[in-house]
Design a protein around this motif. Structure first.
Motif, PDB file in Angstrom:
ATOM      1  N   PHE A  81       0.808  -1.209   0.000  1.00  0.00           N
ATOM      2  CA  PHE A  81       0.000   0.000   0.000  1.00  0.00           C
ATOM      3  C   PHE A  81       0.851   1.274   0.000  1.00  0.00           C
ATOM      4  O   PHE A  81       0.310   2.377   0.021  1.00  0.00           O
ATOM      5  CB  PHE A  81      -0.944  -0.006   1.197  1.00  0.00           C
ATOM      6  CG  PHE A  81      -2.041  -1.037   1.075  1.00  0.00           C
ATOM      7  CD1 PHE A  81      -3.317  -0.669   0.704  1.00  0.00           C
ATOM      8  CD2 PHE A  81      -1.779  -2.384   1.303  1.00  0.00           C
ATOM      9  CE1 PHE A  81      -4.318  -1.607   0.568  1.00  0.00           C
ATOM     10  CE2 PHE A  81      -2.778  -3.344   1.177  1.00  0.00           C
ATOM     11  CZ  PHE A  81      -4.049  -2.958   0.807  1.00  0.00           C
ATOM     12  N   GLN A  82       2.181   1.124  -0.006  1.00  0.00           N
ATOM     13  CA  GLN A  82       3.067   2.281  -0.039  1.00  0.00           C
ATOM     14  C   GLN A  82       3.974   2.173  -1.271  1.00  0.00           C
ATOM     15  O   GLN A  82       4.535   1.121  -1.557  1.00  0.00           O
ATOM     16  CB  GLN A  82       3.900   2.347   1.236  1.00  0.00           C
ATOM     17  CG  GLN A  82       3.038   2.505   2.488  1.00  0.00           C
ATOM     18  CD  GLN A  82       3.862   2.647   3.749  1.00  0.00           C
ATOM     19  OE1 GLN A  82       4.848   3.375   3.784  1.00  0.00           O
ATOM     20  NE2 GLN A  82       3.457   1.950   4.801  1.00  0.00           N
TER      21      GLN A  82
ATOM     22  N   PHE B  84      -8.323   5.635  -3.648  1.00  0.00           N
ATOM     23  CA  PHE B  84      -8.466   4.262  -3.184  1.00  0.00           C
ATOM     24  C   PHE B  84      -7.975   4.114  -1.750  1.00  0.00           C
ATOM     25  O   PHE B  84      -8.626   3.494  -0.904  1.00  0.00           O
ATOM     26  CB  PHE B  84      -7.695   3.311  -4.098  1.00  0.00           C
ATOM     27  CG  PHE B  84      -7.489   1.959  -3.487  1.00  0.00           C
ATOM     28  CD1 PHE B  84      -8.548   1.099  -3.300  1.00  0.00           C
ATOM     29  CD2 PHE B  84      -6.225   1.554  -3.074  1.00  0.00           C
ATOM     30  CE1 PHE B  84      -8.369  -0.151  -2.714  1.00  0.00           C
ATOM     31  CE2 PHE B  84      -6.029   0.320  -2.492  1.00  0.00           C
ATOM     32  CZ  PHE B  84      -7.103  -0.538  -2.310  1.00  0.00           C
ATOM     33  N   LEU B  85      -6.819   4.694  -1.463  1.00  0.00           N
ATOM     34  CA  LEU B  85      -6.262   4.598  -0.110  1.00  0.00           C
ATOM     35  C   LEU B  85      -7.200   5.232   0.908  1.00  0.00           C
ATOM     36  O   LEU B  85      -7.361   4.725   2.024  1.00  0.00           O
ATOM     37  CB  LEU B  85      -4.887   5.261  -0.065  1.00  0.00           C
ATOM     38  CG  LEU B  85      -3.796   4.563  -0.889  1.00  0.00           C
ATOM     39  CD1 LEU B  85      -2.523   5.399  -0.908  1.00  0.00           C
ATOM     40  CD2 LEU B  85      -3.510   3.165  -0.349  1.00  0.00           C
ATOM     41  N   ALA B  86      -7.837   6.335   0.533  1.00  0.00           N
ATOM     42  CA  ALA B  86      -8.792   6.980   1.438  1.00  0.00           C
ATOM     43  C   ALA B  86      -9.986   6.071   1.703  1.00  0.00           C
ATOM     44  O   ALA B  86     -10.484   5.983   2.838  1.00  0.00           O
ATOM     45  CB  ALA B  86      -9.258   8.315   0.846  1.00  0.00           C
ATOM     46  N   ASN B  87     -10.444   5.353   0.684  1.00  0.00           N
ATOM     47  CA  ASN B  87     -11.562   4.428   0.862  1.00  0.00           C
ATOM     48  C   ASN B  87     -11.195   3.287   1.803  1.00  0.00           C
ATOM     49  O   ASN B  87     -12.041   2.753   2.521  1.00  0.00           O
ATOM     50  CB  ASN B  87     -12.001   3.864  -0.483  1.00  0.00           C
ATOM     51  CG  ASN B  87     -12.714   4.885  -1.334  1.00  0.00           C
ATOM     52  OD1 ASN B  87     -13.284   5.842  -0.818  1.00  0.00           O
ATOM     53  ND2 ASN B  87     -12.684   4.695  -2.652  1.00  0.00           N
ATOM     54  N   VAL B  88      -9.926   2.901   1.787  1.00  0.00           N
ATOM     55  CA  VAL B  88      -9.459   1.846   2.688  1.00  0.00           C
ATOM     56  C   VAL B  88      -9.325   2.380   4.111  1.00  0.00           C
ATOM     57  O   VAL B  88      -9.295   1.614   5.069  1.00  0.00           O
ATOM     58  CB  VAL B  88      -8.102   1.296   2.189  1.00  0.00           C
ATOM     59  CG1 VAL B  88      -7.557   0.227   3.117  1.00  0.00           C
ATOM     60  CG2 VAL B  88      -8.245   0.736   0.782  1.00  0.00           C
TER      61      VAL B  88
ATOM     62  N   LEU C 207      -6.816   4.769   4.771  1.00  0.00           N
ATOM     63  CA  LEU C 207      -5.406   5.097   4.946  1.00  0.00           C
ATOM     64  C   LEU C 207      -5.110   6.536   4.539  1.00  0.00           C
ATOM     65  O   LEU C 207      -5.881   7.168   3.825  1.00  0.00           O
ATOM     66  CB  LEU C 207      -4.544   4.147   4.103  1.00  0.00           C
ATOM     67  CG  LEU C 207      -4.663   2.662   4.435  1.00  0.00           C
ATOM     68  CD1 LEU C 207      -3.807   1.842   3.478  1.00  0.00           C
ATOM     69  CD2 LEU C 207      -4.260   2.386   5.880  1.00  0.00           C
ATOM     70  N   ASN C 208      -3.961   7.015   4.994  1.00  0.00           N
ATOM     71  CA  ASN C 208      -3.481   8.329   4.587  1.00  0.00           C
ATOM     72  C   ASN C 208      -3.028   8.267   3.132  1.00  0.00           C
ATOM     73  O   ASN C 208      -2.813   7.181   2.580  1.00  0.00           O
ATOM     74  CB  ASN C 208      -2.317   8.758   5.481  1.00  0.00           C
ATOM     75  CG  ASN C 208      -2.731   8.910   6.935  1.00  0.00           C
ATOM     76  OD1 ASN C 208      -3.824   9.400   7.228  1.00  0.00           O
ATOM     77  ND2 ASN C 208      -1.868   8.486   7.850  1.00  0.00           N
ATOM     78  N   PRO C 209      -2.838   9.427   2.476  1.00  0.00           N
ATOM     79  CA  PRO C 209      -2.429   9.433   1.061  1.00  0.00           C
ATOM     80  C   PRO C 209      -1.125   8.691   0.787  1.00  0.00           C
ATOM     81  O   PRO C 209      -0.906   8.221  -0.339  1.00  0.00           O
ATOM     82  CB  PRO C 209      -2.282  10.926   0.748  1.00  0.00           C
ATOM     83  CG  PRO C 209      -3.245  11.589   1.688  1.00  0.00           C
ATOM     84  CD  PRO C 209      -3.156  10.794   2.958  1.00  0.00           C
TER      85      PRO C 209
ATOM     86  N   LEU D 184      -4.251   3.908  14.973  1.00  0.00           N
ATOM     87  CA  LEU D 184      -4.806   2.709  14.356  1.00  0.00           C
ATOM     88  C   LEU D 184      -3.703   1.869  13.726  1.00  0.00           C
ATOM     89  O   LEU D 184      -2.649   2.390  13.357  1.00  0.00           O
ATOM     90  CB  LEU D 184      -5.842   3.077  13.292  1.00  0.00           C
ATOM     91  CG  LEU D 184      -7.093   3.825  13.775  1.00  0.00           C
ATOM     92  CD1 LEU D 184      -7.983   4.179  12.596  1.00  0.00           C
ATOM     93  CD2 LEU D 184      -7.857   2.993  14.796  1.00  0.00           C
ATOM     94  N   THR D 185      -3.960   0.578  13.596  1.00  0.00           N
ATOM     95  CA  THR D 185      -3.005  -0.342  12.964  1.00  0.00           C
ATOM     96  C   THR D 185      -3.650  -0.932  11.723  1.00  0.00           C
ATOM     97  O   THR D 185      -4.723  -1.550  11.801  1.00  0.00           O
ATOM     98  CB  THR D 185      -2.628  -1.485  13.925  1.00  0.00           C
ATOM     99  OG1 THR D 185      -2.028  -0.940  15.099  1.00  0.00           O
ATOM    100  CG2 THR D 185      -1.646  -2.447  13.256  1.00  0.00           C
ATOM    101  N   PHE D 186      -3.015  -0.723  10.570  1.00  0.00           N
ATOM    102  CA  PHE D 186      -3.540  -1.296   9.338  1.00  0.00           C
ATOM    103  C   PHE D 186      -3.104  -2.748   9.229  1.00  0.00           C
ATOM    104  O   PHE D 186      -1.927  -3.075   9.384  1.00  0.00           O
ATOM    105  CB  PHE D 186      -3.042  -0.515   8.126  1.00  0.00           C
ATOM    106  CG  PHE D 186      -3.557  -1.061   6.821  1.00  0.00           C
ATOM    107  CD1 PHE D 186      -4.915  -1.220   6.598  1.00  0.00           C
ATOM    108  CD2 PHE D 186      -2.683  -1.429   5.809  1.00  0.00           C
ATOM    109  CE1 PHE D 186      -5.405  -1.722   5.408  1.00  0.00           C
ATOM    110  CE2 PHE D 186      -3.147  -1.930   4.608  1.00  0.00           C
ATOM    111  CZ  PHE D 186      -4.517  -2.078   4.407  1.00  0.00           C
TER     112      PHE D 186
END
Length: 268
Positions: A119-120, A152-156, A158-160, A168-170
């Protein structure tokens, strides 16, 4: 583990269509998602990247010798005997040029593709180039950068930059349950990896709790240089077992479990 004649490449011990809020991009065909090589992105797969022990020896061992007992490991690093002789970053390498090696490679590559690092941008490119045929890696990197957009990351949740919000822990882990060789011609192999996965945000106040998924990944592998590399992959739903009666744990308990329990290096 060895591949005995009695197994005949059968499953031994890699998602379903995304449910609303599951964390994957909108459903599309795998070829349109990564048109260059037709690789399906395992955005909702889980299991952290197969970490390796911090020991100095890169040689496989046949038992729990001194290296296994004295190796210095981080809390989330796997322990025990190394099934393969090397690693590329944190991804196991050096798989055997046979069915056993192809299955081991496919399982470990499923883990890597389903990890938080995907995701990064930087870590994602490292993973893609480490496990894919160089002939398809450039196009895949570009396609995935487009897929993992800020929206997409925002929908998950997560930060940009793909990191989790403060507090929080992803969680994104893929857990291989079994593997099966569908085809093996020496230089190429098709391997199915049956998986379960975890994905979501753990911690107090999370609106995207960690959920489980079941899926099968079919990887097309090619022997490149001295190791198996992914040419393309596809995923399909299930097989999915009936849910048990286990009571769901609190979000904080899930976060502590993810931080405290390490992943594995998978091998036949």
């Amino acid at each position: 583990m060895s591949l005995g004649d009695e197994h005949d490449g059968q499953t031994r011990t890699r998602l379903p269509d995304p449910a609303p809020g599951s964390g994957r991009p909108p459903a599309r065909s795998s070829r349109s998602l990564i048109a260059v090589v037709g690789v399906v992105v395992l955005l909702v797969a889980a299991i952290a990247l197969a970490n390796r022990g911090d020991g100095t020896s890169d040689s496989p061992s046949t038992g729990a010798g001194p290296d296994a007992s004295t190796r210095s490991t981080a809390p989330t690093s796997p322990t025990g005997v190394r099934p393969v002789p090397g690693k590329n970053g944190q991804i196991p390498t050096g798989f055997a040029r046979d069915e056993q090696g192809a299955q081991s490679a496919a399982a470990n590559y499923a883990v890597a593709l389903g990890s938080v690092d995907m995701f990064q941008r930087g870590p994602r490119e490292t993973i893609v180039r480490a496990i894919h045929d160089p002939a398809v890696a450039d196009g895949l990197v570009r396609s995935l950068d487009d897929s993992y957009s800020a929206g997409f990351l925002a929908n998950v949740g997560l930060n940009p930059d793909g990191t989790a919000p403060a507090g929080l822990t992803f969680v994104s882990r893929t857990i291989p349950v079994g593997t099966k060789v569908k085809d093996n011609s020496g230089d190429t192999a098709t391997v199915e990896v049956w998986c379960t996965g975890l994905v979501g945000l753990a911690g107090e106040g999370s609106t995207k709790p960690v959920t489980t998924t079941w899926f099968t990944i079919t990887e097309q592998l090619k022997w490149v240089g001295d190791d198996w590399k992914v040419v393309s992959s596809e995923q399909a739903e299930g097989p999915t077992p009936v849910n048990g009666d286990n009571r769901a744990s609190m979000a904080d308990d899930i976060a502590k479990a993810v931080e405290g329990y390490g992943g594995f290096t998978y091998a036949r």
